[in-house]
Design a protein around this motif. Structure first.
Motif, PDB file in Angstrom:
ATOM      1  N   GLY A   3      39.091  47.191  -6.372  1.00  0.00           N
ATOM      2  CA  GLY A   3      38.743  48.004  -7.525  1.00  0.00           C
ATOM      3  C   GLY A   3      37.623  47.407  -8.351  1.00  0.00           C
ATOM      4  N   ASP A   4      37.189  46.178  -8.025  1.00  0.00           N
ATOM      5  CA  ASP A   4      36.150  45.511  -8.792  1.00  0.00           C
ATOM      6  C   ASP A   4      34.747  45.749  -8.237  1.00  0.00           C
ATOM      7  N   VAL A   5      34.621  46.574  -7.224  1.00  0.00           N
ATOM      8  CA  VAL A   5      33.329  46.826  -6.602  1.00  0.00           C
ATOM      9  C   VAL A   5      32.542  47.824  -7.441  1.00  0.00           C
ATOM     10  N   ALA A   6      31.272  47.534  -7.668  1.00  0.00           N
ATOM     11  CA  ALA A   6      30.409  48.462  -8.412  1.00  0.00           C
ATOM     12  C   ALA A   6      29.896  49.546  -7.474  1.00  0.00           C
ATOM     13  N   GLU A   7      29.722  50.739  -8.011  1.00  0.00           N
ATOM     14  CA  GLU A   7      29.151  51.813  -7.194  1.00  0.00           C
ATOM     15  C   GLU A   7      27.711  51.471  -6.856  1.00  0.00           C
ATOM     16  N   PRO A   8      27.254  51.847  -5.662  1.00  0.00           N
ATOM     17  CA  PRO A   8      25.903  51.470  -5.242  1.00  0.00           C
ATOM     18  C   PRO A   8      24.822  52.114  -6.112  1.00  0.00           C
ATOM     19  N   VAL A   9      23.656  51.477  -6.111  1.00  0.00           N
ATOM     20  CA  VAL A   9      22.528  51.919  -6.924  1.00  0.00           C
ATOM     21  C   VAL A   9      21.678  52.890  -6.118  1.00  0.00           C
ATOM     22  N   GLU A  10      21.431  54.068  -6.702  1.00  0.00           N
ATOM     23  CA  GLU A  10      20.591  55.049  -6.010  1.00  0.00           C
ATOM     24  C   GLU A  10      19.131  54.639  -6.074  1.00  0.00           C
ATOM     25  N   VAL A  73      29.548  67.671   0.569  1.00  0.00           N
ATOM     26  CA  VAL A  73      28.727  66.574   1.064  1.00  0.00           C
ATOM     27  C   VAL A  73      27.339  66.659   0.438  1.00  0.00           C
ATOM     28  N   ARG A  74      26.876  65.517  -0.044  1.00  0.00           N
ATOM     29  CA  ARG A  74      25.570  65.446  -0.712  1.00  0.00           C
ATOM     30  C   ARG A  74      24.718  64.377  -0.040  1.00  0.00           C
ATOM     31  N   ALA A  75      23.407  64.546  -0.155  1.00  0.00           N
ATOM     32  CA  ALA A  75      22.476  63.527   0.326  1.00  0.00           C
ATOM     33  C   ALA A  75      22.206  62.554  -0.817  1.00  0.00           C
ATOM     34  N   ARG A  76      22.306  61.271  -0.525  1.00  0.00           N
ATOM     35  CA  ARG A  76      22.015  60.228  -1.499  1.00  0.00           C
ATOM     36  C   ARG A  76      21.247  59.120  -0.792  1.00  0.00           C
ATOM     37  N   THR A  77      20.418  58.418  -1.547  1.00  0.00           N
ATOM     38  CA  THR A  77      19.677  57.281  -1.007  1.00  0.00           C
ATOM     39  C   THR A  77      20.029  56.060  -1.847  1.00  0.00           C
ATOM     40  N   TYR A  78      20.482  54.995  -1.172  1.00  0.00           N
ATOM     41  CA  TYR A  78      20.947  53.795  -1.851  1.00  0.00           C
ATOM     42  C   TYR A  78      20.159  52.568  -1.401  1.00  0.00           C
ATOM     43  N   TRP A  79      19.946  51.640  -2.349  1.00  0.00           N
ATOM     44  CA  TRP A  79      19.313  50.359  -2.026  1.00  0.00           C
ATOM     45  C   TRP A  79      20.295  49.481  -1.277  1.00  0.00           C
ATOM     46  N   TRP A  80      19.783  48.788  -0.267  1.00  0.00           N
ATOM     47  CA  TRP A  80      20.561  47.883   0.569  1.00  0.00           C
ATOM     48  C   TRP A  80      19.974  46.494   0.447  1.00  0.00           C
ATOM     49  N   PRO A  81      20.745  45.456   0.380  1.00  0.00           N
ATOM     50  CA  PRO A  81      22.206  45.412   0.386  1.00  0.00           C
ATOM     51  C   PRO A  81      22.781  45.654  -1.007  1.00  0.00           C
ATOM     52  N   HIS A  82      24.048  46.008  -1.023  1.00  0.00           N
ATOM     53  CA  HIS A  82      24.784  46.220  -2.272  1.00  0.00           C
ATOM     54  C   HIS A  82      26.274  46.074  -1.968  1.00  0.00           C
ATOM     55  N   PRO A  83      27.062  45.457  -2.867  1.00  0.00           N
ATOM     56  CA  PRO A  83      28.500  45.305  -2.613  1.00  0.00           C
ATOM     57  C   PRO A  83      29.229  46.639  -2.454  1.00  0.00           C
ATOM     58  N   GLY A  84      28.662  47.724  -2.972  1.00  0.00           N
ATOM     59  CA  GLY A  84      29.287  49.038  -2.857  1.00  0.00           C
ATOM     60  C   GLY A  84      28.937  49.765  -1.571  1.00  0.00           C
ATOM     61  N   LEU A  85      28.288  49.073  -0.641  1.00  0.00           N
ATOM     62  CA  LEU A  85      27.955  49.629   0.675  1.00  0.00           C
ATOM     63  C   LEU A  85      28.408  48.653   1.751  1.00  0.00           C
ATOM     64  N   ARG A  86      29.026  49.185   2.787  1.00  0.00           N
ATOM     65  CA  ARG A  86      29.446  48.360   3.919  1.00  0.00           C
ATOM     66  C   ARG A  86      29.172  49.107   5.216  1.00  0.00           C
ATOM     67  N   VAL A  87      28.891  48.369   6.248  1.00  0.00           N
ATOM     68  CA  VAL A  87      28.665  48.982   7.559  1.00  0.00           C
ATOM     69  C   VAL A  87      29.988  49.540   8.074  1.00  0.00           C
ATOM     70  N   ALA A  88      29.982  50.808   8.465  1.00  0.00           N
ATOM     71  CA  ALA A  88      31.178  51.445   9.024  1.00  0.00           C
ATOM     72  C   ALA A  88      31.041  51.636  10.528  1.00  0.00           C
ATOM     73  N   HIS A  89      29.831  51.961  10.983  1.00  0.00           N
ATOM     74  CA  HIS A  89      29.595  52.240  12.405  1.00  0.00           C
ATOM     75  C   HIS A  89      28.138  51.949  12.722  1.00  0.00           C
ATOM     76  N   ARG A  90      27.894  51.260  13.807  1.00  0.00           N
ATOM     77  CA  ARG A  90      26.530  51.029  14.276  1.00  0.00           C
ATOM     78  C   ARG A  90      26.237  52.000  15.410  1.00  0.00           C
ATOM     79  N   SER A  91      25.020  52.485  15.459  1.00  0.00           N
ATOM     80  CA  SER A  91      24.628  53.388  16.532  1.00  0.00           C
ATOM     81  C   SER A  91      24.450  52.612  17.831  1.00  0.00           C
ATOM     82  N   ALA A  92      24.747  53.257  18.930  1.00  0.00           N
ATOM     83  CA  ALA A  92      24.503  52.654  20.236  1.00  0.00           C
ATOM     84  C   ALA A  92      23.029  52.782  20.615  1.00  0.00           C
TER      85      ALA A  92
END
Length: 114
Positions: A3-10, A73-92
């Motif tokens: 719960g301490d994670v900040a939402e990512p920065v657009e 569902v909305r389109a958003r663009t976020y700066w990487w890296p950020h604690p509020g973003l994590r890799v869920a799936h890598r493309s093959a």
């Protein structure tokens, strides 16, 4: 997860006064990468539509994401890296800076007999 994670920065859109345009990378639609996005106290699945490599070294990911569980569902663009973003799936598949891969148009529906 936390719960301490900040939402990512657009990331704001590129403008001509920013200098050279970022390099945009995409993946085949059949297997795009995905990120977890922290939003409204939960991790949300986000499909990556593109990666932007800015000339100053920053990276931004454009994703499609349901930010609040409403199924909108909305389109958003976020700066990487950020604690509020994590890799869920890598493309093959490798990313590409070329044209976006299109799919075949679906066959038109047949009209019902009269």
């Amino acid at each position: 997860m936390s719960g301490d994670v900040a939402e990512p920065v657009e990331a704001r859109p590129w403008r001509p006064e920013n200098g050279p345009k970022p390099i945009v990378r995409t993946w085949p639609r059949r297997d795009p990468p995905a990120l977890w996005v922290w939003s409204k106290g939960r991790w949300r699945w986000a499909t990556v539509m593109a990666r932007q490599d800015w000339p100053d070294g920053r990276i931004a990911y454009q994703v499609s994401v349901d930010l609040d569980g409403s199924t909108c569902v909305r389109a958003r663009t976020y700066w990487w890296p950020h604690p509020g973003l994590r890799v869920a799936h890598r493309s093959a598949y490798p990313s590409s800076t070329g044209p976006v891969e299109g799919g075949e148009m679906p066959a038109p529906q047949r009209r019902p007999p009269r």
